[in-house]
Design an enzyme around this catalytic site. Structure first.
Site, PDB file in Angstrom:
ATOM      1  N   HIS A   1       0.792  -1.409   0.015  1.00 51.38           N
ATOM      2  CA  HIS A   1      -0.094   0.001  -0.112  1.00 51.38           C
ATOM      3  C   HIS A   1       0.754   1.221  -0.013  1.00 51.38           C
ATOM      4  O   HIS A   1       1.884   1.346  -0.333  1.00 51.38           O
ATOM      5  CB  HIS A   1      -0.918   0.042   1.158  1.00 51.38           C
ATOM      6  CG  HIS A   1      -1.550  -1.483   1.284  1.00 51.38           C
ATOM      7  ND1 HIS A   1      -2.438  -1.807   0.312  1.00 51.38           N
ATOM      8  CD2 HIS A   1      -1.551  -2.444   2.025  1.00 51.38           C
ATOM      9  CE1 HIS A   1      -3.065  -3.084   0.826  1.00 51.38           C
ATOM     10  NE2 HIS A   1      -2.366  -3.466   1.859  1.00 51.38           N
TER      11      HIS A   1
ATOM     12  N   GLU B   1       2.295 -11.622   6.025  1.00 50.09           N
ATOM     13  CA  GLU B   1       1.061 -11.009   6.641  1.00 50.09           C
ATOM     14  C   GLU B   1       0.921 -10.970   7.964  1.00 50.09           C
ATOM     15  O   GLU B   1       1.177 -12.039   8.636  1.00 50.09           O
ATOM     16  CB  GLU B   1      -0.371 -11.893   6.105  1.00 50.09           C
ATOM     17  CG  GLU B   1      -1.432 -11.007   5.868  1.00 50.09           C
ATOM     18  CD  GLU B   1      -1.723  -9.946   4.920  1.00 50.09           C
ATOM     19  OE1 GLU B   1      -1.618  -9.024   5.072  1.00 50.09           O
ATOM     20  OE2 GLU B   1      -2.439 -10.805   3.847  1.00 50.09           O
TER      21      GLU B   1
ATOM     22  N   GLU C   1      -2.226  -0.041   8.005  1.00 49.04           N
ATOM     23  CA  GLU C   1      -1.189  -1.221   7.208  1.00 49.04           C
ATOM     24  C   GLU C   1      -0.155  -0.683   6.645  1.00 49.04           C
ATOM     25  O   GLU C   1       1.065  -1.112   6.656  1.00 49.04           O
ATOM     26  CB  GLU C   1      -1.927  -2.074   6.559  1.00 49.04           C
ATOM     27  CG  GLU C   1      -1.365  -3.105   6.154  1.00 49.04           C
ATOM     28  CD  GLU C   1      -2.055  -4.093   5.141  1.00 49.04           C
ATOM     29  OE1 GLU C   1      -1.629  -5.078   4.400  1.00 49.04           O
ATOM     30  OE2 GLU C   1      -3.505  -3.802   5.183  1.00 49.04           O
TER      31      GLU C   1
END
Length: 223
Positions: A54, A223, A91
């Protein structure tokens, strides 16, 4: 999540990943660590790719995020905003913090580190471009850094591995070995548990992610 814990978690994750990248680059972790204490650079000549998921301003441009890109199997959006904690810790910020720590560790070990973004105050790039950046750098191995959404009670990490999809066919087995190295290093070096809400024993196979579908090197997503 309070800032102190954020920093500790990010630093632990980076340290575990650095340990994993030593055997992934063809070096035994214990021997490499000993060499480093003697002032050597065990990762000299190695190129390590890092894709921090991101970006900090992705939320400001839905039009950019909704652009369609080909992920090797199907069309998907250019990128997403990522998730965040109830306290607002994003995140994108977590991924960037882990990447900053990890890059410093790897440079200290002699590696050349290639990143897909240079900070946390921009847009993207799109996920297919991220894959191309690392592929063109001819990285020995690469890792995508993310932090997924889960239940409040959820804990632990997952290793997302590619499924054979064309460009990545030749690196499926090396990627699986790389994933096992990271899995073991995170358990051994950080005491972080495997995810208790996603995957099986901390492993997930995905065929819908451009970063894994388009890779030409051993690569996993953490993750």
């Amino acid at each position: 999540m309070e800032p102190g814990r954020q920093r500790v978690l990010g630093r632990l994750a980076a340290a575990g990943l650095a340990l994993a990248l030593l055997p992934a680059a063809g070096l035994p972790a214990a021997g490499a660590a000993a060499s480093d204490r003697q002032g050597h650079a065990p990762l000299a000549g190695r190129v390590i790719g890092i894709d921090p998921g991101h970006n900090g301003l992705n939320y400001t441009s839905p039009a950019f995020l909704n652009r369609k890109i080909w992920n090797g199997r199907e069309w998907e959006g250019c990128d997403t905003t990522g998730t965040r904690t109830a306290g607002g810790y994003t995140e994108a910020r977590f991924a960037w913090n882990v990447t900053t720590y990890l890059r410093a560790d790897l440079v200290a070990l002699g590696a050349r580190v290639v990143l897909t973004r240079s900070g946390n105050h921009g847009l993207g790039p799109c996920v297919d471009k991220r894959a191309r950046i690392l592929d063109r750098a001819h990285a020995n191995v690469s890792v995508d850094i993310h932090a997924d959404y889960g239940p409040v009670s959820g804990r632990g990490f997952s290793i997302l591995e590619p499924v054979a999809d064309g460009p990545n066919d030749k690196v499926i087995k090396p990627s699986a070995r790389f994933g096992r190295d990271i899995h073991a290093a995170l358990l051994r070096g950080t005491r972080l548990p495997v995810s208790d809400y996603y995957g099986r024993d901390g492993y997930v196979s995905r065929d819908d992610l451009a970063g894994l579908n388009l890779t030409t090197m051993p690569k996993v997503l953490v993750e």
